[in-house]
Design a protein around this motif. Structure first.
Motif, PDB file in Angstrom:
ATOM      1  N   VAL A 122       0.895  -1.140   0.055  1.00 19.65           N
ATOM      2  CA  VAL A 122      -0.070   0.032   0.047  1.00 19.65           C
ATOM      3  C   VAL A 122       0.762   1.308   0.085  1.00 19.65           C
ATOM      4  CG1 VAL A 122      -1.856   1.348   1.119  1.00 19.65           C
ATOM      5  CG2 VAL A 122      -1.795  -1.333   1.462  1.00 19.65           C
ATOM      6  N   ALA A 123       0.647   2.054  -0.779  1.00 16.28           N
ATOM      7  CA  ALA A 123       1.398   3.339  -0.852  1.00 16.28           C
ATOM      8  C   ALA A 123       0.482   4.442  -0.319  1.00 16.28           C
ATOM      9  CB  ALA A 123       1.684   3.602  -2.568  1.00 16.28           C
ATOM     10  N   ALA A 124       0.975   5.266   0.535  1.00 13.28           N
ATOM     11  CA  ALA A 124       0.534   6.495   1.078  1.00 13.28           C
ATOM     12  C   ALA A 124       1.008   7.631   0.946  1.00 13.28           C
ATOM     13  CB  ALA A 124       0.489   6.252   2.802  1.00 13.28           C
ATOM     14  N   VAL A 125       0.343   8.578   0.028  1.00 14.59           N
ATOM     15  CA  VAL A 125       0.706   9.859  -0.415  1.00 14.59           C
ATOM     16  C   VAL A 125       0.242  10.901  -0.063  1.00 14.59           C
ATOM     17  CG1 VAL A 125       1.700   8.583  -2.522  1.00 14.59           C
ATOM     18  CG2 VAL A 125      -0.362   9.350  -2.470  1.00 14.59           C
ATOM     19  N   SER A 126       0.590  12.118  -0.261  1.00 22.12           N
ATOM     20  CA  SER A 126      -0.109  13.387   0.052  1.00 22.12           C
ATOM     21  C   SER A 126      -1.317  13.798  -0.766  1.00 22.12           C
ATOM     22  CB  SER A 126       1.096  14.710   0.163  1.00 22.12           C
ATOM     23  OG  SER A 126       1.654  14.784  -1.202  1.00 22.12           O
ATOM     24  N   GLU A 127      -1.238  13.402  -2.002  1.00 20.79           N
ATOM     25  CA  GLU A 127      -2.452  13.938  -2.807  1.00 20.79           C
ATOM     26  C   GLU A 127      -2.564  12.757  -4.206  1.00 20.79           C
ATOM     27  OE1 GLU A 127      -1.783  15.124  -6.141  1.00 20.79           O
ATOM     28  OE2 GLU A 127       0.383  15.618  -6.053  1.00 20.79           O
ATOM     29  N   ALA A 128      -3.716  12.741  -4.441  1.00 18.16           N
ATOM     30  CA  ALA A 128      -4.107  11.559  -5.466  1.00 18.16           C
ATOM     31  C   ALA A 128      -3.393  11.910  -6.713  1.00 18.16           C
ATOM     32  CB  ALA A 128      -5.750  11.610  -5.708  1.00 18.16           C
ATOM     33  N   GLY A 129      -2.876  12.966  -6.969  1.00 16.99           N
ATOM     34  CA  GLY A 129      -2.106  12.900  -8.323  1.00 16.99           C
ATOM     35  C   GLY A 129      -0.800  12.126  -8.389  1.00 16.99           C
ATOM     36  N   LYS A 130      -0.389  11.577  -7.192  1.00 17.28           N
ATOM     37  CA  LYS A 130       0.791  10.713  -7.275  1.00 17.28           C
ATOM     38  C   LYS A 130       0.531   9.304  -7.357  1.00 17.28           C
ATOM     39  CE  LYS A 130       3.248  13.840  -4.322  1.00 17.28           C
ATOM     40  NZ  LYS A 130       4.030  14.185  -2.883  1.00 17.28           N
ATOM     41  N   ALA A 131      -0.816   8.972  -7.569  1.00 13.69           N
ATOM     42  CA  ALA A 131      -1.208   7.552  -7.589  1.00 13.69           C
ATOM     43  C   ALA A 131      -0.771   6.843  -8.881  1.00 13.69           C
ATOM     44  CB  ALA A 131      -2.769   7.544  -7.430  1.00 13.69           C
ATOM     45  N   ASP A 132      -0.794   7.475  -9.942  1.00 20.22           N
ATOM     46  CA  ASP A 132      -0.129   6.676 -11.293  1.00 20.22           C
ATOM     47  C   ASP A 132       1.343   6.417 -10.914  1.00 20.22           C
ATOM     48  OD1 ASP A 132      -2.827   6.540 -12.193  1.00 20.22           O
ATOM     49  OD2 ASP A 132      -2.527   8.305 -13.522  1.00 20.22           O
ATOM     50  N   PHE A 133       1.938   7.382 -10.515  1.00 23.23           N
ATOM     51  CA  PHE A 133       3.484   7.129 -10.404  1.00 23.23           C
ATOM     52  C   PHE A 133       3.774   5.906  -9.503  1.00 23.23           C
ATOM     53  CE2 PHE A 133       7.259   8.231  -7.739  1.00 23.23           C
ATOM     54  CZ  PHE A 133       8.310   7.980  -8.629  1.00 23.23           C
ATOM     55  N   VAL A 134       3.178   5.889  -8.098  1.00 24.25           N
ATOM     56  CA  VAL A 134       3.227   4.692  -7.360  1.00 24.25           C
ATOM     57  C   VAL A 134       2.862   3.536  -7.944  1.00 24.25           C
ATOM     58  CG1 VAL A 134       3.902   6.271  -5.180  1.00 24.25           C
ATOM     59  CG2 VAL A 134       1.626   5.447  -5.834  1.00 24.25           C
ATOM     60  N   ARG A 135       1.788   3.523  -8.345  1.00 24.26           N
ATOM     61  CA  ARG A 135       1.149   2.270  -9.080  1.00 24.26           C
ATOM     62  C   ARG A 135       1.972   1.617 -10.099  1.00 24.26           C
ATOM     63  NH1 ARG A 135      -3.879   0.647  -7.521  1.00 24.26           N
ATOM     64  NH2 ARG A 135      -5.290   2.063  -6.592  1.00 24.26           N
ATOM     65  N   GLY A 136       2.752   2.496 -10.926  1.00 22.63           N
ATOM     66  CA  GLY A 136       3.692   2.401 -11.736  1.00 22.63           C
ATOM     67  C   GLY A 136       4.639   1.480 -11.126  1.00 22.63           C
ATOM     68  N   LEU A 137       5.257   1.592 -10.107  1.00 25.64           N
ATOM     69  CA  LEU A 137       6.421   1.196  -9.399  1.00 25.64           C
ATOM     70  C   LEU A 137       6.005   0.028  -8.579  1.00 25.64           C
ATOM     71  CD1 LEU A 137       7.725   4.471  -7.988  1.00 25.64           C
ATOM     72  CD2 LEU A 137       8.744   3.023  -9.990  1.00 25.64           C
ATOM     73  N   GLY A 138       4.497  -0.423  -8.624  1.00 21.20           N
ATOM     74  CA  GLY A 138       4.016  -1.825  -7.950  1.00 21.20           C
ATOM     75  C   GLY A 138       3.328  -1.649  -7.048  1.00 21.20           C
ATOM     76  N   ALA A 139       2.842  -0.559  -6.624  1.00 21.73           N
ATOM     77  CA  ALA A 139       1.958  -0.491  -5.398  1.00 21.73           C
ATOM     78  C   ALA A 139       0.560  -1.182  -5.833  1.00 21.73           C
ATOM     79  CB  ALA A 139       1.511   1.156  -4.813  1.00 21.73           C
ATOM     80  N   ASP A 140      -0.043  -1.859  -5.058  1.00 22.20           N
ATOM     81  CA  ASP A 140      -1.396  -2.739  -5.080  1.00 22.20           C
ATOM     82  C   ASP A 140      -2.473  -1.615  -5.073  1.00 22.20           C
ATOM     83  OD1 ASP A 140      -0.611  -5.216  -5.914  1.00 22.20           O
ATOM     84  OD2 ASP A 140       0.543  -5.290  -3.770  1.00 22.20           O
ATOM     85  N   GLU A 141      -2.291  -0.713  -3.962  1.00 21.84           N
ATOM     86  CA  GLU A 141      -3.253   0.171  -3.372  1.00 21.84           C
ATOM     87  C   GLU A 141      -2.567   1.533  -3.287  1.00 21.84           C
ATOM     88  OE1 GLU A 141      -5.593  -1.438  -0.055  1.00 21.84           O
ATOM     89  OE2 GLU A 141      -5.198  -3.665  -0.848  1.00 21.84           O
ATOM     90  N   VAL A 142      -3.501   2.547  -3.208  1.00 18.84           N
ATOM     91  CA  VAL A 142      -3.083   4.045  -2.829  1.00 18.84           C
ATOM     92  C   VAL A 142      -3.892   4.547  -2.270  1.00 18.84           C
ATOM     93  CG1 VAL A 142      -1.957   5.955  -3.801  1.00 18.84           C
ATOM     94  CG2 VAL A 142      -1.992   4.234  -5.035  1.00 18.84           C
ATOM     95  N   ILE A 143      -3.514   5.216  -0.981  1.00 21.47           N
ATOM     96  CA  ILE A 143      -4.379   6.027  -0.096  1.00 21.47           C
ATOM     97  C   ILE A 143      -3.621   7.360   0.056  1.00 21.47           C
ATOM     98  CG2 ILE A 143      -5.260   3.866   0.841  1.00 21.47           C
ATOM     99  CD1 ILE A 143      -2.960   5.914   2.990  1.00 21.47           C
ATOM    100  N   THR A 144      -4.483   8.213   0.441  1.00 21.95           N
ATOM    101  CA  THR A 144      -4.094   9.926   0.631  1.00 21.95           C
ATOM    102  C   THR A 144      -4.163   9.816   2.232  1.00 21.95           C
ATOM    103  OG1 THR A 144      -6.396  10.553   0.132  1.00 21.95           O
ATOM    104  CG2 THR A 144      -4.537  10.829  -1.358  1.00 21.95           C
ATOM    105  N   TYR A 145      -3.227  10.579   2.799  1.00 29.09           N
ATOM    106  CA  TYR A 145      -3.104  10.965   4.148  1.00 29.09           C
ATOM    107  C   TYR A 145      -4.449  11.664   4.923  1.00 29.09           C
ATOM    108  CZ  TYR A 145       1.659  10.677   3.265  1.00 29.09           C
ATOM    109  OH  TYR A 145       3.069  10.446   2.807  1.00 29.09           O
ATOM    110  N   ASP A 146      -5.302  11.959   4.056  1.00 29.24           N
ATOM    111  CA  ASP A 146      -6.587  12.671   4.624  1.00 29.24           C
ATOM    112  C   ASP A 146      -7.961  11.803   4.781  1.00 29.24           C
ATOM    113  OD1 ASP A 146      -7.038  12.296   2.076  1.00 29.24           O
ATOM    114  OD2 ASP A 146      -7.725  14.478   1.438  1.00 29.24           O
ATOM    115  N   ARG A 147      -7.486  10.544   4.281  1.00 28.05           N
ATOM    116  CA  ARG A 147      -8.593   9.632   4.545  1.00 28.05           C
ATOM    117  C   ARG A 147      -8.763   9.032   6.035  1.00 28.05           C
ATOM    118  NH1 ARG A 147      -8.113   4.539   0.225  1.00 28.05           N
ATOM    119  NH2 ARG A 147      -9.000   3.528   2.227  1.00 28.05           N
ATOM    120  N   ALA A 148     -10.030   9.115   6.296  1.00 26.36           N
ATOM    121  CA  ALA A 148     -10.350   8.517   7.957  1.00 26.36           C
ATOM    122  C   ALA A 148      -9.852   7.075   7.924  1.00 26.36           C
ATOM    123  CB  ALA A 148     -11.752   8.738   8.019  1.00 26.36           C
ATOM    124  N   GLU A 149      -9.966   6.312   7.368  1.00 28.73           N
ATOM    125  CA  GLU A 149      -9.517   4.946   7.519  1.00 28.73           C
ATOM    126  C   GLU A 149      -8.448   4.643   6.336  1.00 28.73           C
ATOM    127  OE1 GLU A 149     -10.057   3.180   9.997  1.00 28.73           O
ATOM    128  OE2 GLU A 149     -11.420   4.595  10.860  1.00 28.73           O
TER     129      GLU A 149
END
Length: 307
Positions: free
Chosen positions: A163-190
């Motif tokens: 799971v990749a945790a990032v500051s904003e959703a715009g980074k999702a494609d970058f970390v998925r391209g490196l192998g992340a199965d899931e991407v979450i942003t810090y502001d999510r409650a869960e």
């Protein structure tokens, strides 16, 4: 030679370029003509927050031009990378021979600063988590210079889910391209389904949700300079644990381990299994721009200065 300095704490605007003499190597030191400098969050934070100015050190790579008294194993012309504790945002820098690692033939100075120090921190943090094959991992600051390598290394070391945790959703494609199965942003409650271990490069207010993201018996490795507090009860109820990791202790106290990790990083890079990413390269006189990128947390991979 040119170097970057500052005289009072503050934002990137306090940095300025100056002309100073080329330093001479002392005992145990190498004088390196700097070809690339890795810009790191700890240095950016110190410029803004520390009352007393520090030397802008950090990761450098380049060619040895002179060696100090007592130096063996290094000679002018060698290409090296390492961590400098004195001025490093400069055309020439002094590097302790004990902190110098060779740059393999065919690898660039930018490759070296993007891979070695950040990769060693990522590798060491992962080792501190004691991962078992098939376990799930969560990496905070997953698009950062260290985080994007930690994400890849977790997968290479057998993580079943990353799971990749990032500051904003715009980074999702970058970390998925490196192998992340899931991407979450810090502001999510869960933060989704619990994980077996967290590699945390952020600290501060993110420590509490990072601990909550752990499954029972989960481990959090804290390697951030951002501080923060963990409530003991939050660890107790799930039999969770937190361990701190600092690369400097390994470099000084376990040099054989440091060297083994370094060799493996270069092997993984040569095989194409580990892909260091460079967000941007800035000339030395644009160091303030480089710091702004780090402060904004907008980088995807390493930010590099080119003297």
């Amino acid at each position: 030679m040119r170097r970057v300095r500052y005289e009072r704490s503050g934002g990137p605007e306090v940095l300025f370029l100056e002309d100073v003499p080329v330093p001479e190597p002392g005992p145990g030191e190498l004088l390196v003509r700097v070809e690339a400098v890795g810009v790191t969050l700890p240095v950016v934070r110190k410029v803004r927050e520390d009352r007393d100015p520090i030397a802008l050190g950090g990761e450098i790579a380049g060619a040895v031009v002179a060696v100090g008294e007592g130096v063996t194993g290094h000679a002018p012309g060698d290409r090296v990378t390492g961590l400098v504790f004195g001025p490093g945002y400069a055309e020439y820098a002094l590097l302790l021979a004990a902190m110098a690692s060779p740059v393999p033939d065919g690898a660039s100075a930018v490759d070296a600063v993007a891979l070695v120090r950040s990769g060693l921190v990522a590798y060491g943090a992962l080792e501190a988590a004691r991962p078992a094959p098939g376990e799930s991992a969560l990496v905070t600051a997953a698009a950062s210079g260290v985080g994007h390598l930690a994400l890849q290394l977790a997968r290479l070391k057998g993580a079943g889910r990353v799971v990749a945790a990032v500051s904003e959703a715009g980074k999702a494609d970058f970390v998925r391209g490196l192998g992340a199965d899931e991407v979450i942003t810090y502001d999510r409650a869960e933060w989704g389904e619990p994980v077996d271990y967290v590699l945390d490069a952020v600290g501060g207010d993110l420590l509490a949700p990072a601990v909550r993201a752990l499954a029972p018996h989960g481990r959090l490795v804290a390697y951030s300079s951002g501080g923060g507090t963990v409530a003991a009860y939050d660890l107790l109820v799930g039999a969770k644990s937190v361990v701190g990791f600092q690369m400097a202790l390994i470099a000084r106290g376990r040099p054989e381990l440091y060297e083994a990790w370094r060799r493996e990083l270069w092997q993984l890079h040569a095989s194409g299994d580990l892909r260091p990413a460079v967000h941007a390269e800035f000339p030395l006189d644009e160091a303030a721009r480089a710091h702004r990128v780090i402060e904004a947390r907008s980088n995807r991979g390493k930010v590099v200065l080119i003297p």
